[in-house]
Design an enzyme around this catalytic site. Structure first.
Site, short mmCIF file in Angstrom:
data_model
loop_
_atom_site.label_atom_id
_atom_site.label_comp_id
_atom_site.label_asym_id
_atom_site.label_seq_id
_atom_site.Cartn_x
_atom_site.Cartn_y
_atom_site.Cartn_z
N ASP A 67 -3.52 -1.97 2.01
CA ASP A 67 -4.54 -2.32 1.02
C ASP A 67 -5.46 -3.43 1.52
OD1 ASP A 67 -2.47 -4.17 0.91
OD2 ASP A 67 -1.81 -3.57 -1.07
N ASP A 136 5.50 -7.20 -10.91
CA ASP A 136 5.37 -6.15 -11.92
C ASP A 136 5.87 -4.79 -11.40
OD1 ASP A 136 3.38 -5.40 -10.15
OD2 ASP A 136 1.74 -5.46 -11.60
N HIS A 138 4.95 -3.30 -8.56
CA HIS A 138 4.00 -2.48 -7.80
C HIS A 138 4.38 -2.37 -6.33
CE1 HIS A 138 1.29 -6.27 -7.06
NE2 HIS A 138 2.03 -6.07 -5.99
N GLU A 143 -0.58 -0.56 -9.48
CA GLU A 143 -0.14 -1.32 -10.63
C GLU A 143 0.54 -0.41 -11.66
OE1 GLU A 143 -0.05 -4.27 -10.13
OE2 GLU A 143 -1.94 -5.29 -9.74
C1 F6R Z 1 0.34 -6.26 0.10
C2 F6R Z 1 0.98 -5.38 -0.86
C3 F6R Z 1 1.58 -5.91 -2.12
C4 F6R Z 1 2.61 -7.00 -1.85
C5 F6R Z 1 3.24 -7.49 -3.14
C6 F6R Z 1 4.20 -8.62 -2.89
O1 F6R Z 1 -0.15 -5.52 1.19
O2 F6R Z 1 1.00 -4.21 -0.65
O3 F6R Z 1 2.19 -4.87 -2.82
O4 F6R Z 1 3.61 -6.47 -1.02
O5 F6R Z 1 2.24 -7.92 -4.01
O6 F6R Z 1 3.51 -9.71 -2.38
P1 F6R Z 1 4.29 -10.99 -1.83
O7 F6R Z 1 5.03 -10.54 -0.62
O8 F6R Z 1 3.21 -11.98 -1.48
O9 F6R Z 1 5.18 -11.44 -2.92
#
Ligand code: F6R
Length: 260
Positions: A67, A136, A138, A143
């Site tokens: 992403d 959450d 994801h 989301e």
């Molecule tokens: C980022 C991504 C997100 C993160 C998730 C956890 O490329 O795909 O899904 O993996 O938001 O983020 P952290 O590791 O910062 O808690």
């Protein structure tokens, strides 16, 4: 789904790095799916060390990132382009032409997303997709409510994700509201999925993903549908799991595992 609980974040990161290294040692031109955020930083550090000290070779590897924030150019400090170059790509011998990260500044998002999906297919599909999990539930920026068949597309971030990610920005109102993200359906096509989870703030999402129903409200639960998915956790992220004893038992009894 294989669930492995590691004592520490460092141990979890080393295990994930060894898994990636094993893939590269048997398939030097593997296609890797990359994640950003805090969670995979340790994994990238171990891979960089393996490259420097053990000659782990990335020269034939292709990568696709999950992403990117809409509106942030590659030079923006909080863009995922910048994150990947700073934390990983500039430290290994990957060919720049083999690096794919969604564009946050394309003038035609729909066409870009279609092209991104095609490029993944043309490169033979993703061998190993690294994933983190949002508080959450994801994966990537899918989301709650995202279709479990969704493809790469523009997505509006949840308020909770904007709040979670505001720690990387000077002010919360600087966090972009939109992102381009691979869809859940795109992710499920990778041959192997490796989700990393660490920290107490992930414990309830992790339990819902592994032990709850498959639901679009916790898009990480789609890993239950994948024939080859692994979840590597640290102790804190695993703290709400009801079947913890069983996961440890499975690991201990795994054929070839040392019996102590
Ligand atoms: C980022 C991504 C997100 C993160 C998730 C956890 O490329 O795909 O899904 O993996 O938001 O983020 P952290 O590791 O910062 O808690």
């Amino acid at each position: 789904m294989e669930v492995v609980v590691h004592k520490t974040y460092e141990e979890m990161s080393r295990a994930a790095a060894h898994l990636v290294a094993d893939v590269l040692n048997t398939k030097p031109n593997a296609v890797l799916g990359m994640a950003t955020g805090s969670t995979p930083l340790g994994l990238y550090q171990v891979l960089v060390r393996m490259h420097r000290e053990e000659g782990l070779d990335f020269s034939q590897v292709t990568t696709f990132n999950l992403d990117e924030y809409v509106g942030l150019g590659p030079k923006h400090e909080q863009s995922y382009h910048h994150f990947m170059h700073d934390n990983f790509f500039k430290h290994v011998n990957i060919a720049p032409s083999n690096i794919y990260i969604p564009s946050g500044t394309t003038s035609n998002y729909r066409a870009f997303c279609e092209w991104y999906e095609q490029r993944i297919k043309q490169c033979g599909g993703i061998d190993v997709q690294i994933l983190g999990i949002g508080s959450d539930g994801h994966i990537a920026f899918n989301e709650p409510g995202s279709s479990l068949s969704s493809r790469t597309r523009l997505k509006t971030l949840a308020r909770s994700t904007i709040e979670d990610n505001s720690r990387f920005f000077k002010h919360a109102d600087e966090v972009p509201i939109y992102a381009i993200t691979m869809g859940v359906g795109t992710i499920l096509e990778a041959r192997t999925l490796v989700l990393l989870g660490c920290g107490a703030n992930k414990a309830s999402a992790v339990a819902a993903m592994i032990e709850g129903p498959v639901t679009a409200m916790i898009t990480a639960s789609a890993l239950q549908l994948h024939p080859s998915s692994m979840v590597f956790l640290d102790e804190t992220a695993a703290s709400n799991l009801k079947m913890r004893d069983y996961y440890d038992w499975v690991l201990k009894m795994k054929p070839g595992a040392p019996q102590v």
